[in-house]
Structures are given as structure tokens and as C-alpha cells.
Design a protein around this motif. Structure first.
Motif, PDB file in Angstrom:
ATOM      1  N   GLY A  79     101.147 -95.790  12.988  1.00 24.87           N
ATOM      2  CA  GLY A  79      99.465 -95.843  13.737  1.00 24.87           C
ATOM      3  C   GLY A  79      98.366 -95.117  12.639  1.00 24.87           C
ATOM      4  O   GLY A  79      98.488 -94.760  11.995  1.00 24.87           O
ATOM      5  N   LYS A  80      97.385 -95.121  14.020  1.00 19.73           N
ATOM      6  CA  LYS A  80      96.187 -94.073  13.791  1.00 19.73           C
ATOM      7  C   LYS A  80      95.708 -93.766  14.672  1.00 19.73           C
ATOM      8  O   LYS A  80      95.909 -94.461  16.133  1.00 19.73           O
ATOM      9  CB  LYS A  80      95.699 -95.892  12.908  1.00 19.73           C
ATOM     10  CG  LYS A  80      94.569 -96.334  14.339  1.00 19.73           C
ATOM     11  CD  LYS A  80      94.244 -97.043  12.952  1.00 19.73           C
ATOM     12  CE  LYS A  80      93.751 -98.264  14.115  1.00 19.73           C
ATOM     13  NZ  LYS A  80      92.218 -99.398  13.581  1.00 19.73           N
ATOM     14  N   VAL A  81      94.833 -93.267  14.667  1.00 18.77           N
ATOM     15  CA  VAL A  81      94.299 -92.043  16.096  1.00 18.77           C
ATOM     16  C   VAL A  81      92.890 -92.711  16.183  1.00 18.77           C
ATOM     17  O   VAL A  81      91.977 -93.391  15.281  1.00 18.77           O
ATOM     18  CB  VAL A  81      93.497 -91.000  15.703  1.00 18.77           C
ATOM     19  CG1 VAL A  81      92.252 -90.202  16.292  1.00 18.77           C
ATOM     20  CG2 VAL A  81      94.599 -89.886  14.927  1.00 18.77           C
ATOM     21  N   ASN A  82      92.841 -93.066  17.352  1.00 19.49           N
ATOM     22  CA  ASN A  82      92.165 -94.188  18.030  1.00 19.49           C
ATOM     23  C   ASN A  82      90.574 -93.387  18.154  1.00 19.49           C
ATOM     24  O   ASN A  82      89.539 -94.065  18.897  1.00 19.49           O
ATOM     25  CB  ASN A  82      92.307 -95.213  18.959  1.00 19.49           C
ATOM     26  CG  ASN A  82      93.227 -96.311  18.629  1.00 19.49           C
ATOM     27  OD1 ASN A  82      92.323 -97.035  17.298  1.00 19.49           O
ATOM     28  ND2 ASN A  82      93.588 -96.822  19.615  1.00 19.49           N
ATOM     29  N   LYS A  83      90.665 -92.755  19.187  1.00 19.04           N
ATOM     30  CA  LYS A  83      89.779 -91.373  19.516  1.00 19.04           C
ATOM     31  C   LYS A  83      89.508 -90.090  19.616  1.00 19.04           C
ATOM     32  O   LYS A  83      91.347 -89.437  19.715  1.00 19.04           O
ATOM     33  CB  LYS A  83      89.466 -92.404  21.113  1.00 19.04           C
ATOM     34  CG  LYS A  83      89.215 -92.219  21.809  1.00 19.04           C
ATOM     35  CD  LYS A  83      88.162 -92.143  23.066  1.00 19.04           C
ATOM     36  CE  LYS A  83      87.414 -91.835  24.130  1.00 19.04           C
ATOM     37  NZ  LYS A  83      87.489 -92.299  25.167  1.00 19.04           N
TER      38      LYS A  83
END
Length: 889
Positions: free
Chosen positions: A785-789
Motif C-alpha cells: 500500500g501507500k500513504v495517501n494523506k
């Protein structure tokens, strides 16, 4: 004393006698004069023996000759030098030449020929370049052949120089052709000879005598069969100029022949005998001289403006010329000829008329008669052959009896003259005959003639206006431009406006209007049509008489405007033949003088037709399927389309979005554009988007809109063009059947993918972190996954992270999983133990990153309602924790 006397007596005096010897040899001092005498004698002998012989040569010009410098040469060998130059008379120069004694018997002999050698630079040959620095040289040809034949040499010391190089070196076995010309300026030595524009030989000699020019042409061996007794020789003109009633015709031959000129050979019979070297063949100046001619005599009352070579024309084609003029008692007799294939024009019913030349800046017609002033045209009618004609001043008027004579009345003459033409759709249909003031001196009376083939264009409803009155007229801020060209401005011109073809002609007098604008208003009144009422909101200006256009054609005009506070009424007059284009779906919009759209992606510049260019226009549009209760006139095309093809999208922030420049794109294809941006409640932004293609496809419920902002990171580069140009709006279509006109847009495509591609988990960091947006989230060093905000809590004590876990991996994250900060690198130093440096991937080193660890005893699946605390660092031996996690657990 006595002793001294005794010693003096013992001294004896000795006297020596010189010995004389006789010397019989010559003294050395006499040898030097003898040597000097011998040297002087040798110099005198050499001077005497090498003094040479003086001769004189008379030339017509001494250009390039210098005393003591110019040499006498034979094929590059110097035989003498010019010692003196004198003027013999006004047309000749006497040149003294000292010839070397060892060759004087050949040079100073009867039969020797002299000429001045000059440099030659052409496309065919370069020679004599040494004379550019030293000046011209004198070349001599001794009479070797004559001396060899007779065995005797006749001395001669005075000569007359030749004008050009003689033909002394012609090869006896070569194929030489003798050509006769009457003009000395047409051909020079080494002029090329062409056959079908290919060089086959050259001129090798030129001699002028008895007022004729005698030329020798050498034909190259491999082309001997191309020239025979049937061949004719014509000057190859680089530029052929033909004149006719249709104007000036220029024909340029090849670049080579344009530079060097030349002679063209035309061979009529391939099997004819070869030409004899002693027979001379005429050099024709023009190919037309070869044509067979029929001669005639023309009696002219006044020959002013005509002369030799004045053209005789028929339907714009030159069919003959005047060859001679002879003055009789009360008239001029012109001897002329017509080419044989046109002699059928010479009948007892045909008429010959003098026509004047027409010259203007926008073109030169009948240029062939500019010098002579006029040309002769033939008005052909069948009849018996005749070879004598008369031309009278009134002949032209007699020929025009079938034409239509009309009279114009104008307030002023302006630029109208007896050279003025009458135009219809830029075609000349008549001309002005004369003009004068009316009897009361208030108006100008202009008589004009309409050609018989065009007189059906004129009827009682026909309108005429002065095309040449003004180039630009500005009155009451109303611009009128006359775009007719230069000739009508110089000579004056009248234009016919076609109004009603069915009307009859019962009058011969017409009013001449001063401009097209005056005629336009009258033309509109005379045209049949009907009225349409439309309404506009007063946010823009509409003028009376403003044009109404449909696809760049005027279909009507504004008749009147009835003003009202909220909505004004416009009464439009539509021409009858365009009635079928006015439907229930018709709408109108105001089109300005010009449209200019500029951006980094390009410049769009649009100009409507000429009438609209001056005043703007109202355009009819039938593309919309919307039915209006009453016809509307919109401020612009965009405003019109906004009323039917526009949707609303609400965004939180639209930085970079620009009206008219930002586009709506679907899979890279532009399907619409942004027409309006406005701020609404709760600091949100309303964007109006006009859809130009398949509006139903993009108004379905569930359609997603997002801003295509530039994104540059270590992982990817997206929409980089938007970093320097306005950003666009992307669209993802839906399959829902329900249609909407209002939507909520996303800040980016990633925001849309939150719900579609995974689950968002809240991670709280109690310590500062280097984690950034798009930082990767790992499970066992595999990105899941990844950091969106990244955001701060309200009180500023915590860092809030929205973490997107891809659907594929969301079963790996449980409620008791832990999130660890692996940003940057960690360094442990010990004096007594080992130092250690820990880091993860290069991406997490620069952007930061998180590691997820799930224990063996894992709990339920994590949901978006769960919150996790970010651990500052990874636990020891975390890589050994490897539970087997099932999706359904």
C-alpha cells in the motif's frame, strides 16, 4: 790633430753604378681596356642581332592594351611586345609592335592575322584568365600553310587587326555549318548550339562583312546526323514574352540557356543530306518567322499609337502583326500579315478595330501594345476572302449597337474615368464611355455600356455603386473597408448588385450609390422574407441592421430592437429562401468581430465573413436538441451551449484550472471544456463544464470526475504538461442508466482509487516522522500500500496518516497488527561493541515508509474504523515473525 788628418786620408770614397736591363713584355695595365672593349662590342652585337622588327597593326579599339606591357603571342608563346599606341582617327588606333628578330620573318609577312585576345568566362568555357591581371593580349596567326605551299615569304610591316578570332584552326574533317545573320549582337564565338534543349555544338568563328554576320558552327561528331539540309536555325531566347488580350505571358527556358543564350536547331527531315560547308543558312530571330503568312493592307485614318510589330488579335490570341507603315495623301496604309492558319478571318464582312492598352498596378493587360499604344482586334464574320481593310474612328461604336447603353447619376465623380470598368462578381461586364455635369450642375451624368452578353443582368431593380470612392471610411465609429484591389482604385470602377432577376427593364437611368453599404440597406428591403422575434438578456450589445448568419452566409438582418429592463425583444428579418433553417430547436448567439484563444498549447484565431468582420453578427445554431419556448439570443456560443450541454462539478480546490483553456478529457480525448468557475458556500468551488461529444455518456449517475494535476515523484511522473499549462479534468464513465447534471469531483485520481482499490486505515504517530504522501507501506519488504494523506491533529500533538492498503493485501493487516516507521536510516554506535547501520529500500530512505508486522496470534481483519499507533522503530527479529494468514480468517 795630426792623427785625425792621417785617419781621414785613409778613408776611400765608393760610387755604385746602376745596371740597365731591357724589358720586352706587355704591361698588365693595357689588358683592362681590352676587356672593356670586348664587353661593349659583345653588348653592341647582341643589341643589334636581337633588336627585332617593328610592325604596325590598326585596331578599332585599344582597350586593355598597354605600352611596354602588352605582349604579342602565338598560342601562349611571346613573339614581341607593344612599344607605342597612337590614335589614327576617331575609329581606329595604330599599335607599334617590336617583333623578335628570330620570328620576324613569319610574323612580318603577308597573310599574318592579328586580333586582341580577351578573357572569356561562360558556362561553356573559361579561357584567357591571365589577361585579367596583365590586360588584353594581341594574338597572331603566321601564314605557315601559305609559306609551306609556296616556299616563299613576302615581307609586310603594316596590318589591319581582326574584330574576333579567325577560323584558322578549323578541323578539315569536322562537320561545320555556315550560318548567316543580319544582326551582329545576337551571337558570339562559343555560343552553344542546341537540339531539343541539349547542346550538340558551338559557334567557332564570327566575321562581319557586307552588313551581314557570317558564322561557323561546329557540330560535335556524335551528333552529325541531327543536322542536315532540312534543318533550320532559330535564336534560343532565354525569356519568351508573348502579348495578347489576355495579358502578359512569360516563358523562361532552362537556367543554362537563360545564362548563355544559344541557337536552337529544328530538323524537319531526318534522312536529308548533310549541309555543305560553303552554303549559308539563315539564322531566324523567332520561331514565328518560320510560319507561312498571308499579307493584307489596312487603311487607317489616324495611325497614332500604332507602328511596326503592332499586334493583330482575335479572341485574345495574336494572329498577326503590322510589318510596315506608309503615308499616303490623306491616310496611312499599313502592310500587315496574318499567320496562314488564321487567314480564314480575312473576309469582306470582318471588321478591324483599334483597341487601347490597359495598364494597372494589379496587372498589365495587352503589354505588347504598351510601346505602340494600341492593338488591332478582328471582329470576324463569315464572308468572301478579302485582303484590304479600313479602320475608322467610328467603327467601334458601330460594333456596339447590340450592347446596352445606360446612364448613371451621381453626387460626385470620385475616381470614375473613361477607363473605368463595370464589374459583376469581379468580372468585367461593361465600361464607362464618357461623363459630364448635368444642366443644373448639381449632379454628374455618366454614360456607360453593358456588353450584349451581360445585358440580361440589368433590370429596374438592379443597383449600382461606386467601387472606387473610398478605401477606408470611418463614420460614427462605424468602419467600412473597400477591398476591391488597386486597379479599380486607380482607374475607377462601378459594381452591379444582382437583386431580382425576374424584374423587367423599362428604364435607362440609374442612381450610382457612393458605397456598398448604401446599396446593402436597399438590397435588404427589396429582398422577400419574414420576421422572427427573439430575446436577449441585455448583457451584450445588438445593433440595428446587424447581419444574421448561418454557416458564414447572411440569411437576414436585425430589423428593430425593443428594449426592456430584463429581456429585450429583437425583430429579425429572415430571407425567404432560408426559411427552412428556422426550426423549434433554433437558437442564436452573438459572434464578435474576431475570436482569439491563446495558451501555451497554441493560438486559435477566427475571423467571420467580411460583413461580420466590420460589425459582428448574430449566428443561427441548430445543433441543440433542446426546445426553447421562444427563440433566445445568447451572449456567445459558449453561453448558448451552457444552456443545454453543461454540467456542474463541485471541487474542494481548483488551483491550475482555467476557464476556456482547461479541457475535459476521456482516455486522452478532449470531450469538453471548462466554461465557468465560481466560489460557492463552505469555501467550495463550482465548475461549469460544457460537453461537446456524447453528453449522455458523461452525465450518468456514478460518473467520476477528478483533477489531472501534475505529479512528479521517484515512483512515477504524471500529467507533467499541467505543470506549465492549465490542468485538465479527467472523467471515468459509469454504466448507470440514470442521468444527472451535478457531480462532486475528486482532487486527484488517487482519491477516487481509495474506495475502489483498497481500504483506508488511520495510523497515528506520536513522534515527528519523515513519512510523506505516497510513501510505501511494506509487509516483509513487499509493498502492500501507500500513504495517501499526511495531516496534523487539531491540537497539533499527533501526526495523522491515511494509509491505503491494496485489496490484494488487506487480509494481511489485522486489528493487532503493528505499524513501524522505517524512514531514513538508523545508526547505533558502541565503544565496546559493534556499530550498526539499519536502512530499508532507497525509496523509503528518501520519502519515508512504514512496515506492517502481524503476530502469529492475529485477530480479526482491520477496518477503516480501526486506528493504529505508529511505532518509532522495528522490533528485533521482526523478520522471523511469519504467520500463515488465510483470507477467510
Amino acid at each position: 790633430m795630426s792623427q785625425e788628418k792621417i785617419e781621414n786620408k785613409n778613408i776611400e770614397t765608393v760610387v755604385y753604378k746602376a745596371e740597365v736591363k731591357e724589358n720586352k713584355s706587355i704591361s698588365f695595365i693595357w689588358i683592362l681596356p681590352l676587356i672593356v672593349f670586348a664587353i661593349l662590342s659583345w653588348i653592341a652585337y647582341e643589341s643589334y642581332t636581337k633588336k627585332g622588327t617593328n610592325i604596325t597593326v590598326v585596331f578599332k579599339s585599344a582597350e586593355g592594351l598597354k605600352e611596354g606591357v602588352t605582349s604579342l603571342e602565338y598560342r601562349g608563346l611571346e613573339l614581341g611586345k607593344v612599344t607605342k599606341i597612337d590614335i589614327k582617327n576617331s575609329n581606329s588606333f595604330k599599335v607599334n609592335i617590336l617583333v623578335k628578330s628570330n620570328v620576324s620573318k613569319y610574323v612580318a609577312s603577308q597573310g599574318a592575322k592579328f586580333w586582341i585576345k580577351k578573357p572569356i568566362v561562360s558556362l561553356t568555357k573559361i579561357s584567357g584568365l591571365s589577361t585579367i591581371l596583365s590586360g588584353n593580349k594581341i594574338e597572331v596567326v603566321p601564314p605557315f600553310e601559305k609559306i609551306k605551299e609556296t616556299g616563299e615569304i613576302k615581307e609586310k610591316y603594316s596590318f589591319v587587326g581582326l574584330d574576333s578570332k579567325p577560323n584558322f584552326d578549323l578541323d578539315a574533317k569536322g562537320y561545320y555549318v555556315s550560318i548567316l545573320s543580319t544582326r551582329a549582337d545576337l551571337v558570339e564565338v562559343e555560343t552553344p548550339v542546341f537540339f531539343n534543349k541539349f547542346q550538340i555544338g558551338e559557334i567557332v568563328s564570327k566575321e562581319f562583312k557586307n552588313e551581314n554576320v557570317y558564322l561557323k558552327a561546329y557540330i560535335y561528331d556524335r551528333y552529325n546526323d541531327l543536322v542536315n539540309e532540312s534543318s533550320v536555325f532559330i535564336m534560343n531566347k532565354a525569356l519568351k514574352v508573348s502579348f495578347g488580350a489576355g495579358g502578359l505571358s512569360l516563358e523562361l527556358s532552362s537556367l543554362y540557356s537563360a545564362l548563355v543564350g544559344g541557337i536552337t536547331v529544328q530538323t524537319l527531315e531526318k534522312d536529308a543530306k548533310k549541309m555543305s560547308k560553303d552554303d549559308y543558312y539563315v539564322l531566324y530571330e523567332d520561331e514565328k518567322d518560320l510560319k507561312e503568312k498571308t499579307f493584307l493592307n489596312i487603311k487607317v485614318e489616324d495611325a497614332q499609337g500604332i507602328g511596326k510589330d503592332t499586334s493583330i488579335m482575335y479572341k485574345g490570341i495574336e494572329v498577326g502583326k503590322i510589318s510596315e507603315l506608309h503615308l499616303s495623301s490623306n491616310s496611312v496604309i499599313a502592310k500587315a500579315y496574318v499567320y496562314e492558319n488564321y487567314n480564314y478571318l480575312l473576309t469582306n464582312k470582318s471588321k478591324l478595330v483599334l483597341e487601347e492598352v490597359q495598364v494597372g498596378l494589379d496587372g498589365v493587360k495587352n503589354l505588347g501594345t504598351v510601346v505602340s499604344g494600341k492593338y488591332i482586334s478582328i471582329k470576324y464574320e463569315k464572308g468572301k476572302p478579302s485582303f484590304f481593310f479600313e479602320i475608322n474612328k467610328n467603327d467601334k461604336d458601330k460594333l456596339l449597337t447590340d450592347d446596352l447603353l445606360i446612364t448613371f447619376y451621381s453626387e460626385t465623380l470620385n475616381s470614375i474615368s473613361n477607363k473605368s470598368k463595370i464589374y459583376f462578381k469581379n468580372i468585367v461586364i461593361g465600361e464607362v464611355l464618357d461623363y459630364a455635369l448635368t444642366k443644373d450642375y448639381k449632379k454628374v451624368k455618366i454614360r456607360a455600356l453593358i456588353k450584349k452578353e451581360y445585358k440580361n443582368l440589368v433590370n429596374d431593380k438592379t443597383l449600382f455603386y461606386d467601387m472606387s470612392s473610398k478605401l477606408i471610411e470611418l463614420k460614427n465609429l462605424d468602419l467600412n473597408i473597400n477591398n476591391i484591389g488597386l486597379k479599380p482604385l486607380l482607374d475607377g470602377a462601378i459594381s452591379l448588385v444582382d437583386v431580382q432577376r425576374k424584374a423587367k427593364l423599362t428604364k435607362k437611368n440609374f442612381k450610382l450609390y457612393s458605397s456598398y453599404k448604401d446599396v446593402e440597406s436597399i438590397k435588404r428591403v427589396q429582398t422577400e422574407g419574414f420576421y422572427v422575434k427573439a430575446y436577449f438578456d441585455n448583457s451584450f450589445v445588438i445593433k440595428k441592421e446587424e447581419s444574421i448568419n448561418y454557416k458564414n452566409h447572411e440569411i437576414g438582418f436585425v430589423k428593430s430592437i425593443k428594449f426592456n429592463d430584463k429581456s429585450s425583444e429583437v425583430k429579425m428579418f429572415i430571407y425567404s429562401k432560408y426559411k427552412k433553417y428556422i426550426t423549434k430547436n433554433s437558437s442564436f448567439y452573438k459572434k464578435g468581430v474576431l475570436k482569439l484563444d491563446a495558451s501555451l498549447s497554441g493560438i486559435l484565431f477566427e475571423v467571420d465573413n467580411f460583413s461580420s468582420f466590420l460589425n459582428g453578427s448574430i449566428n443561427l445554431d441548430n445543433s441543440s436538441k433542446k426546445v426553447y419556448k421562444r427563440p433566445q439570443i445568447f451572449a456567445s456560443k459558449n453561453a448558448m451551449k451552457n444552456s443545454s450541454n453543461t454540467i456542474s462539478i463541485i471541487f474542494d480546490d481548483v488551483e491550475g484550472l482555467k476557464t476556456e483553456f482547461s479541457k475535459l478529457t476521456y482516455k486522452g480525448v478532449i470531450v469538453g471544456k471548462v466554461t465557468d468557475i465560481s466560489l460557492i458556500s463552505k469555501s467550495r468551488v463550482l465548475v461549469k463544464v460544457q460537453i461537446s461529444k456524447d453528453i449522455k455518456k458523461f452525465t450518468k449517475k456514478g460518473t467520476l470526475f477528478y483533477l489531472k494535476k501534475p505529479k512528479i515523484s521517484l515512483n512515477e511522473i504524471k500529467n507533467v504538461g499541467s505543470s506549465i499549462m492549465p490542468i485538465n479534468i479527467g472523467v471515468i464513465s459509469s454504466k448507470n442508466k440514470r442521468h444527472l447534471r451535478s457531480f462532486t469531483g475528486a482532487n486527484s485520481l488517487e482519491d477516487i482509487k481509495k474506495a475502489e482499490n483498497g481500504i483506508i486505515l488511520k495510523v497515528i504517530s506520536l513522534h515527528p516522522s519523515s513519512v510523506n504522501v505516497d510513501a510505501p507501506i511494506y509487509y516483509k519488504n513487499v509493498q502492500i500500500g501507500k500513504v495517501n494523506k499526511v495531516d496534523l491533529s487539531f491540537d497539533g500533538t499527533k501526526v495523522l496518516l491515511d494509509c491505503l492498503i491494496y485489496n490484494k493485501y488487506k487480509h494481511l493487516v489485522r486489528t493487532n497488527s503493528s505499524f513501524h516507521d522505517i524512514s531514513g536510516f538508523k545508526f547505533k554506535f558502541s565503544i565496546f561493541g559493534d556499530s550498526e547501520i539499519q536502512t530499508n529500500t532507497f525509496s523509503s530512505l528518501l520519502k519515508g515508509g512504514l512496515m506492517v508486522v502481524t503476530p502469529y496470534a492475529y485477530n480479526d481483519l482491520a477496518s477503516s474504523k480501526d486506528k493504529f499507533t505508529l511505532e518509532k522503530e522495528l522490533m528485533e527479529n521482526w523478520e522471523n515473525i511469519s504467520p500463515s494468514i488465510k483470507i477467510r480468517d
